[in-house]
Design a protein around this motif. Structure first.
Motif, PDB file in Angstrom:
ATOM      1  N   PRO A 168      -1.605  -4.979   3.462  1.00 16.23           N
ATOM      2  CA  PRO A 168      -2.768  -4.474   2.714  1.00 16.23           C
ATOM      3  C   PRO A 168      -3.545  -3.463   3.558  1.00 16.23           C
ATOM      4  N   THR A 179      -6.253  -1.914   5.562  1.00 15.17           N
ATOM      5  CA  THR A 179      -7.397  -2.439   6.301  1.00 15.17           C
ATOM      6  C   THR A 179      -8.232  -1.270   6.799  1.00 15.17           C
ATOM      7  N   VAL A 185      -7.826  -8.928   1.887  1.00 16.61           N
ATOM      8  CA  VAL A 185      -7.167  -7.931   2.738  1.00 16.61           C
ATOM      9  C   VAL A 185      -6.662  -8.574   4.018  1.00 16.61           C
ATOM     10  N   THR A 187       0.861  -1.189   0.000  1.00 16.40           N
ATOM     11  CA  THR A 187       0.000   0.000   0.000  1.00 16.40           C
ATOM     12  C   THR A 187       0.895   1.235   0.000  1.00 16.40           C
TER      13      THR A 187
END
Length: 419
Positions: free
Chosen positions: A346, A348, A313, A146
């Motif tokens: 990832p 969240t 995720v 990310t």
């Protein structure tokens, strides 16, 4: 024999009367009314003699509040003639009068110490359940999943002399009002004191916001920051799914512009925090690489609804234990670790589960469950809970309730003349 007993009884009665008269006379001489009556007995002594420390302290305090130490405010002569019996007392129903020594201590700058209940806390150990593959969380990562690019549309006022011990980050929205927080528990920061406390609160208040689609709303927000200097706005749309991004933005800002800050309190708008109690707890515990709050045990992962998280995720059915997002405190060494490693996971959208759960495991931090912190399922607080110092934070607090709580706290520790 009976006559001998009667003579002894008369003798004991005489001694008891004498001792009682001595005690009553001693207390009468030392009473505040007697001291004030003695000072007002002679005009020459009041004008030409040097005032006592007690009188100087009283005069200094009442002059600062544009009042006189004499109840009728017409000067010493009239006060001497009428000789009213008034005392310094706390503005609390049923409170005891203050002694002269206590009044001197207060008006000289000393503050009456609040009596608060000690909070119980314990370190929460990690639950090694087979429902979570812990290697997924603790294995060192190198690939960025990310990308975060933090830039700020609006930044709060920053002074070079500021070295806050605690920074309070309140998550807000542009269309909401922030006045109640500024005028209640946020009004005693920056070197001020909580009512009734002798601890200087070296803390700073920041409101975290995202972009608003309304140009008028953006202009109003800029003017609000000019007036108060406490708005931090990021370059992302302000939505519920961006709460994690909003907290990461705040941690990144604090680590960049306030590197000496030791702790950060994250709070929602509808909460009330007793900052004085919180600072006392932090100075007693001195946590390092830690998060403090109401820790959820075995929190499930939801796949549908408002708090839904995709399997792509987060692939497990349980989150690691995490602190309730209403209010929690994080040491800034942990905050810097979260900012540095958040891009390796990832994104969240469940902010508290990601920041204080997943990232806490990745940074190998310690979690403290403290019984005074609020949580999602808690009811609105009673006024007496904050008056007794038995709560650190509360949930479901409307602006009206914030004002009521603050009014009761300030009235409890306000000093004034009463008949």
């Amino acid at each position: 024999m009976f006559n001998r007993f009667r003579r002894r009884l008369k003798r004991w009665r005489y001694h008891a009367i004498v001792v009682t008269m001595v005690i009553v006379g001693y207390l009468h001489v030392l009473s505040p009314e007697s001291l004030l009556r003695e000072k007002n007995s002679t005009k020459h002594k009041m004008v030409h003699s040097s005032n006592t420390n007690w009188e100087n302290a009283m005069q200094g305090y009442m002059a600062s509040t544009n009042r006189s130490i004499y109840p009728d405010n017409l000067g010493r002569q009239r006060s001497r003639d009428h000789n009213p019996r008034r005392q310094w007392t706390q503005a609390e129903n049923g409170s005891k009068p203050l002694s002269a020594a206590q009044a001197v201590k207060f008006v000289r700058g000393g503050h009456m110490n609040r009596r608060i209940r000690p909070f119980t806390y314990h370190s929460v150990k990690r639950e090694y359940t087979p429902l979570i593959n812990w290697a997924y969380l603790v294995t060192k990562r190198k690939k960025i999943l990310t990308k975060y690019s933090f830039s700020y549309d609006i930044m709060p006022e920053r002074l070079d002399s500021e070295r806050p011990y605690l920074i309070i980050m309140v998550l807000s929205v542009a269309k909401h009002q922030r006045t109640a927080i500024r005028q209640t528990y946020g009004s005693v920061l920056r070197g001020k004191r909580w009512p009734g406390s002798n601890i200087i609160l070296n803390a700073k208040l920041i409101f975290l916001l995202g972009r608003t689609p309304s140009e008028v709303g953006q202009a109003v927000l800029s003017e609000e920051n000019v007036a108060h200097g406490d708005i931090l706005q990021g370059n992302f749309i302000d939505t519920y799914r961006n709460l994690t991004l909003k907290v990461l933005m705040g941690l990144n800002y604090v680590s960049e512009y306030y590197p000496s800050t030791q702790y950060v309190l994250k709070a929602d708008e509808d909460t009330f925090t007793d900052v004085d109690v919180l600072v006392r707890l932090l100075k007693k515990l001195r946590p390092v690489n830690s998060v403090l709050g109401h820790i959820y045990l075995s929190p499930p992962v939801l796949r549908t609804g408002k708090w839904a998280v995709s399997v792509y995720v987060y692939p497990f059915t349980l989150y690691p234990r995490y602190a309730s997002g209403n209010t929690y405190v994080m040491s800034m060494d942990l905050g810097r670790c979260v900012v540095q490693n958040a891009s390796l996971f990832p994104y969240t959208p469940i902010e508290d589960a990601f920041i204080t759960g997943i990232m806490c495991v990745a940074c190998n931090c310690k979690q403290y469950h403290v019984n005074g912190f609020t949580h999602w399922f808690e009811r609105a607080p009673f006024l007496g809970e904050f008056l007794k110092g038995s709560k650190i934070s509360a949930n479901r607090v409307t602006d009206k309730l914030k004002y009521n709580i603050w009014k009761k706290i300030t009235e409890k520790y306000r000093f004034k003349f009463v008949s």
